[in-house]
Write a protein that holds these residues in place. Sequence first.
Motif, PDB file in Angstrom:
ATOM      1  N   TYR A 142       0.835  -1.199   0.000  1.00 10.12           N
ATOM      2  CA  TYR A 142       0.000   0.000   0.000  1.00 10.12           C
ATOM      3  C   TYR A 142       0.873   1.254   0.000  1.00 10.12           C
ATOM      4  O   TYR A 142       2.106   1.174   0.056  1.00 10.12           O
ATOM      5  N   GLN A 143       0.230   2.434  -0.075  1.00  9.99           N
ATOM      6  CA  GLN A 143       0.895   3.747  -0.065  1.00  9.99           C
ATOM      7  C   GLN A 143       1.941   3.852  -1.172  1.00  9.99           C
ATOM      8  O   GLN A 143       3.096   4.220  -0.941  1.00  9.99           O
ATOM      9  N   ALA A 144       1.529   3.551  -2.389  1.00  8.65           N
ATOM     10  CA  ALA A 144       2.459   3.600  -3.519  1.00  8.65           C
ATOM     11  C   ALA A 144       2.707   5.032  -3.970  1.00  8.65           C
ATOM     12  O   ALA A 144       1.797   5.864  -3.985  1.00  8.65           O
ATOM     13  N   GLU A 145       3.947   5.303  -4.347  1.00  8.45           N
ATOM     14  CA  GLU A 145       4.343   6.584  -4.917  1.00  8.45           C
ATOM     15  C   GLU A 145       5.230   6.336  -6.123  1.00  8.45           C
ATOM     16  O   GLU A 145       6.042   5.408  -6.112  1.00  8.45           O
ATOM     17  N   ILE A 146       5.079   7.152  -7.155  1.00 15.27           N
ATOM     18  CA  ILE A 146       5.892   7.026  -8.358  1.00 15.27           C
ATOM     19  C   ILE A 146       6.578   8.361  -8.617  1.00 15.27           C
ATOM     20  O   ILE A 146       5.913   9.398  -8.710  1.00 15.27           O
ATOM     21  N   ASN A 147       7.895   8.348  -8.723  1.00 11.47           N
ATOM     22  CA  ASN A 147       8.668   9.559  -8.961  1.00 11.47           C
ATOM     23  C   ASN A 147       9.569   9.380 -10.175  1.00 11.47           C
ATOM     24  O   ASN A 147      10.458   8.507 -10.167  1.00 11.47           O
ATOM     25  N   PRO A 148       9.360  10.182 -11.231  1.00  8.49           N
ATOM     26  CA  PRO A 148      10.222  10.088 -12.411  1.00  8.49           C
ATOM     27  C   PRO A 148      11.679  10.386 -12.058  1.00  8.49           C
ATOM     28  O   PRO A 148      11.960  11.274 -11.246  1.00  8.49           O
ATOM     29  N   VAL A 149      12.576   9.630 -12.672  1.00  6.84           N
ATOM     30  CA  VAL A 149      14.007   9.835 -12.452  1.00  6.84           C
ATOM     31  C   VAL A 149      14.666  10.393 -13.695  1.00  6.84           C
ATOM     32  O   VAL A 149      15.409  11.363 -13.646  1.00  6.84           O
ATOM     33  N   ASP A 150      14.385   9.757 -14.826  1.00  8.85           N
ATOM     34  CA  ASP A 150      15.018  10.178 -16.073  1.00  8.85           C
ATOM     35  C   ASP A 150      14.143   9.749 -17.236  1.00  8.85           C
ATOM     36  O   ASP A 150      13.459   8.728 -17.169  1.00  8.85           O
ATOM     37  N   GLU A 151      14.163  10.533 -18.286  1.00  8.16           N
ATOM     38  CA  GLU A 151      13.398  10.180 -19.479  1.00  8.16           C
ATOM     39  C   GLU A 151      14.139  10.677 -20.704  1.00  8.16           C
ATOM     40  O   GLU A 151      14.511  11.850 -20.800  1.00  8.16           O
ATOM     41  N   SER A 152      14.400   9.754 -21.607  1.00 12.83           N
ATOM     42  CA  SER A 152      15.020  10.110 -22.869  1.00 12.83           C
ATOM     43  C   SER A 152      14.156   9.557 -23.990  1.00 12.83           C
ATOM     44  O   SER A 152      13.081   9.008 -23.752  1.00 12.83           O
ATOM     45  N   LYS A 154      14.661   6.972 -25.763  1.00 14.68           N
ATOM     46  CA  LYS A 154      14.618   5.511 -25.786  1.00 14.68           C
ATOM     47  C   LYS A 154      14.432   4.863 -24.417  1.00 14.68           C
ATOM     48  O   LYS A 154      14.006   3.713 -24.331  1.00 14.68           O
ATOM     49  N   VAL A 155      14.760   5.580 -23.337  1.00 14.09           N
ATOM     50  CA  VAL A 155      14.721   4.978 -21.999  1.00 14.09           C
ATOM     51  C   VAL A 155      13.954   5.881 -21.037  1.00 14.09           C
ATOM     52  O   VAL A 155      14.174   7.096 -21.007  1.00 14.09           O
ATOM     53  N   LYS A 156      13.064   5.262 -20.259  1.00 16.08           N
ATOM     54  CA  LYS A 156      12.349   5.971 -19.208  1.00 16.08           C
ATOM     55  C   LYS A 156      12.641   5.271 -17.879  1.00 16.08           C
ATOM     56  O   LYS A 156      12.667   4.040 -17.820  1.00 16.08           O
ATOM     57  N   THR A 157      12.848   6.050 -16.819  1.00 13.59           N
ATOM     58  CA  THR A 157      13.173   5.488 -15.509  1.00 13.59           C
ATOM     59  C   THR A 157      12.370   6.186 -14.422  1.00 13.59           C
ATOM     60  O   THR A 157      12.297   7.420 -14.401  1.00 13.59           O
ATOM     61  N   VAL A 158      11.763   5.411 -13.531  1.00 14.06           N
ATOM     62  CA  VAL A 158      11.019   5.971 -12.405  1.00 14.06           C
ATOM     63  C   VAL A 158      11.351   5.177 -11.141  1.00 14.06           C
ATOM     64  O   VAL A 158      11.731   4.001 -11.204  1.00 14.06           O
ATOM     65  N   ASN A 159      11.207   5.822 -10.011  1.00 15.13           N
ATOM     66  CA  ASN A 159      11.281   5.145  -8.722  1.00 15.13           C
ATOM     67  C   ASN A 159       9.864   4.849  -8.256  1.00 15.13           C
ATOM     68  O   ASN A 159       9.026   5.753  -8.163  1.00 15.13           O
ATOM     69  N   VAL A 160       9.588   3.590  -7.962  1.00 19.02           N
ATOM     70  CA  VAL A 160       8.298   3.175  -7.407  1.00 19.02           C
ATOM     71  C   VAL A 160       8.529   2.753  -5.959  1.00 19.02           C
ATOM     72  O   VAL A 160       9.354   1.885  -5.688  1.00 19.02           O
ATOM     73  N   SER A 161       7.828   3.384  -5.035  1.00 19.87           N
ATOM     74  CA  SER A 161       7.984   3.019  -3.625  1.00 19.87           C
ATOM     75  C   SER A 161       6.615   2.669  -3.034  1.00 19.87           C
ATOM     76  O   SER A 161       5.592   3.208  -3.447  1.00 19.87           O
ATOM     77  N   PHE A 162       6.627   1.750  -2.073  1.00 21.40           N
ATOM     78  CA  PHE A 162       5.393   1.366  -1.390  1.00 21.40           C
ATOM     79  C   PHE A 162       5.719   0.627  -0.105  1.00 21.40           C
ATOM     80  O   PHE A 162       6.834   0.143   0.099  1.00 21.40           O
ATOM     81  N   CYS A 163       4.729   0.568   0.774  1.00 30.43           N
ATOM     82  CA  CYS A 163       4.869  -0.112   2.055  1.00 30.43           C
ATOM     83  C   CYS A 163       4.403  -1.552   1.949  1.00 30.43           C
ATOM     84  O   CYS A 163       3.598  -1.897   1.072  1.00 30.43           O
ATOM     85  N   MET A 196      12.492   1.334 -11.651  1.00 26.72           N
ATOM     86  CA  MET A 196      11.876   0.672 -12.801  1.00 26.72           C
ATOM     87  C   MET A 196      12.305   1.382 -14.089  1.00 26.72           C
ATOM     88  O   MET A 196      12.293   2.612 -14.166  1.00 26.72           O
ATOM     89  N   THR A 197      12.662   0.586 -15.091  1.00 28.32           N
ATOM     90  CA  THR A 197      13.149   1.141 -16.355  1.00 28.32           C
ATOM     91  C   THR A 197      12.388   0.553 -17.535  1.00 28.32           C
ATOM     92  O   THR A 197      12.120  -0.654 -17.578  1.00 28.32           O
ATOM     93  N   PHE A 198      12.046   1.424 -18.455  1.00 26.40           N
ATOM     94  CA  PHE A 198      11.414   0.980 -19.699  1.00 26.40           C
ATOM     95  C   PHE A 198      12.307   1.372 -20.867  1.00 26.40           C
ATOM     96  O   PHE A 198      12.677   2.543 -21.019  1.00 26.40           O
ATOM     97  N   VAL A 199      12.676   0.396 -21.676  1.00 31.80           N
ATOM     98  CA  VAL A 199      13.489   0.630 -22.865  1.00 31.80           C
ATOM     99  C   VAL A 199      12.598   0.514 -24.088  1.00 31.80           C
ATOM    100  O   VAL A 199      11.861  -0.475 -24.234  1.00 31.80           O
ATOM    101  N   GLN A 200      12.669   1.508 -24.951  1.00 32.74           N
ATOM    102  CA  GLN A 200      11.836   1.518 -26.156  1.00 32.74           C
ATOM    103  C   GLN A 200      12.018   0.230 -26.943  1.00 32.74           C
ATOM    104  O   GLN A 200      13.143  -0.211 -27.194  1.00 32.74           O
ATOM    105  N   GLY A 201      10.910  -0.404 -27.293  1.00 33.03           N
ATOM    106  CA  GLY A 201      10.968  -1.643 -28.049  1.00 33.03           C
ATOM    107  C   GLY A 201      10.865  -2.879 -27.181  1.00 33.03           C
ATOM    108  O   GLY A 201      10.655  -3.981 -27.686  1.00 33.03           O
ATOM    109  N   LYS A 202      11.015  -2.720 -25.857  1.00 36.61           N
ATOM    110  CA  LYS A 202      10.878  -3.841 -24.930  1.00 36.61           C
ATOM    111  C   LYS A 202       9.423  -3.928 -24.457  1.00 36.61           C
ATOM    112  O   LYS A 202       8.704  -2.928 -24.426  1.00 36.61           O
ATOM    113  N   PRO A 203       8.973  -5.112 -24.019  1.00 36.50           N
ATOM    114  CA  PRO A 203       7.546  -5.277 -23.727  1.00 36.50           C
ATOM    115  C   PRO A 203       7.095  -4.814 -22.350  1.00 36.50           C
ATOM    116  O   PRO A 203       5.906  -4.593 -22.153  1.00 36.50           O
ATOM    117  N   VAL A 204       8.015  -4.666 -21.399  1.00 34.37           N
ATOM    118  CA  VAL A 204       7.598  -4.378 -20.024  1.00 34.37           C
ATOM    119  C   VAL A 204       8.562  -3.396 -19.350  1.00 34.37           C
ATOM    120  O   VAL A 204       9.679  -3.184 -19.787  1.00 34.37           O
TER     121      VAL A 204
END
Length: 221
Positions: A142-152, A154-163, A196-204
């Motif tokens: 519970y108590q999830a928070e999402i904070n963007p770290v970097d975005e280009s 081809k690559v997107k990165t966020v910090n996901v935190s939760f209890c 958490m990282t997402f790379v363009q062209g990858k499924p997840v």
Amino acid sequence: MARRALKTTAASLTATAALLLTACGGGESSDDIKGADKGSESPSASASSGSGSTDVDRPDVSLPKDLDLVFDFEKPSDQDSAAALDDAANYIRALNHGITKQDPEDPAFQFYASGQAAQYAHSQIKEYADGGWTLTGKDRYYQAEINPVDESEKVKTVNVSFCEDQSKVYGKEVKSEKVHRTKESLASYQKFTILMTFVQGKPVWRAQQVTVEGKAEECRG
């Protein structure tokens, strides 16, 4: 019964809290767990919106009926944040799937993680399997928070935190199926932060690094 809590930097893995299984001793034992008769409602292939593909063949992350993972998360309006949160939850499901299957090489966590986050999942599953332990009960996040770290481009990165509230999840001996009940305490509460990282062209979205803070006072109450 808690998973190992640890704090990390990008270059290190340092355990900081009680060792795995320390919460399994000294409590009342029972084969009947109140509230543990519901199976996990997590799908075998939870589809993510946004950057994640809904068409990808995802691994099975289903759990035994006596282990219920509850994700009390409000879905973000932003599609990328929602997809990152979905796959962070899938990483947790995959870790627990590996524990219940007693398989440190389980393909599920390898699908949702790489780098240090994959090492963490492997080490947790291996310690449970080596010790002959699994999990039963109700595990709440519970108590999830999402904070963007970097975005280009081809690559997107966020910090996901939760209890996590582990007060109703218990260790179970695989061979005897004996359940070791423990009482609620500050040690029942942990806080996860997953890069958490997402790379363009990858499924997840994939977990790259995980920090687990034990005895998280902010998660109690």
